[in-house]
Design a protein around this motif. Structure first.
Motif: not given
Length: 264
Positions: A116-129
């Motif tokens: 889950v940590v890795r999923m969040i780490r991968a997704a957050v930058p895309v969401m922020v963008e």
């Protein structure tokens, strides 16, 4: 109610069955583009969902999943971290603190926390963008109710709750909301499969599988509703938290447990 999910891009992990399948179907019905993640596909996924095969215990898999979502639909708006529970090849419930060894603890945390940590780490930058997004982590009431059963699982879910709250604090100002759903016992194949929880408990209680599901388990856990939770009941809550209609809800933990937890 229009949940305003039409056209939004949602990643759902553990989407081949149970809660994850119900979530994928519900989000698709609301018009979202669904990226359904599981080790194996299922014919029950919505026709317009894109299945991405992945073993989330592979540290590289989450980044590949997010990249596929961006490739297919241009970004990520919703991440539902549903995959969890017994690691592949493990049967729960498991009784006693002394029962799981180091390898059991490591596998449990790898599947229920680190993935889950890795999923969040991968997704957050895309969401922020994209200006923000919604992350929903599926935890468990076991995170809040320590017991001499599935100790490693409960500990991993407790850590997951902490991570969700921390990420909600850090990225809330950038439009990323993070919430947790804590189900109680849900009627999935975790209970019903051959050798699953109902069989394990039935062997100890001298009861048939269906009697465990209908009577023994609800009674053992003192469920106010008198029955196990239905996957759709979790999926409906996930859809609401994923929706912009929940725009002021972040860092929260929603308990859907049939009245299992008794504390205030």
């Amino acid at each position: 109610m229009d949940l305003q999910l039409s056209g939004r891009v949602a990643i759902v992990t553990g989407a081949s069955k149970g809660i994850g399948l119900a979530v994928a179907q519900t989000l698709a019905e609301e018009g979202a583009h669904v990226v359904a993640v599981s080790r194996t596909p299922t014919g029950e996924l919505p026709g317009k969902a894109v299945h991405v095969p992945a073993d989330l215990m592979d540290p590289q898999a989450p980044a590949r999943v997010v990249a596929r979502a961006v490739e297919e639909f241009g970004g990520v708006d919703v991440l539902v971290n549903n995959a969890g529970g017994p690691p592949p090849g493990v049967t729960l419930p498991r009784f006693g603190f002394m029962t799981p060894d180091d390898g059991d603890w490591q596998a449990m945390f790898e599947f229920n926390l680190f993935a889950v940590v890795r999923m969040i780490r991968a997704a957050v930058p895309v969401m922020v963008e994209r200006g923000g997004g919604s992350i929903v982590n599926v935890s468990s009431t076991s995170a809040r109710q320590p017991a001499a059963m599935n100790v490693d699982y409960g500990a991993a879910k407790s850590a997951l709750n902490h991570v969700g709250k921390a990420v909600s604090e850090e990225f809330g100002a950038q439009g990323v909301r993070v919430n947790t759903i804590s189900p109680g016992p849900v009627l999935t194949d975790w209970w019903t499969k051959d050798g699953g929880a109902a069989d394990v408990i039935g062997g100890m209680a001298g009861a048939a599988k269906q009697d465990v599901i209908d009577q023994v388990a609800p009674g053992m856990m003192n469920l106010v509703t008198g029955r196990l939770v239905r996957p759709q009941e979790i999926a409906d809550a996930v859809a609401l938290l994923a929706s912009p209609r929940s725009g002021s809800t972040t860092g929260a933990d929603f308990v859907i447990d049939g009245g299992f937890l008794k504390e205030l």
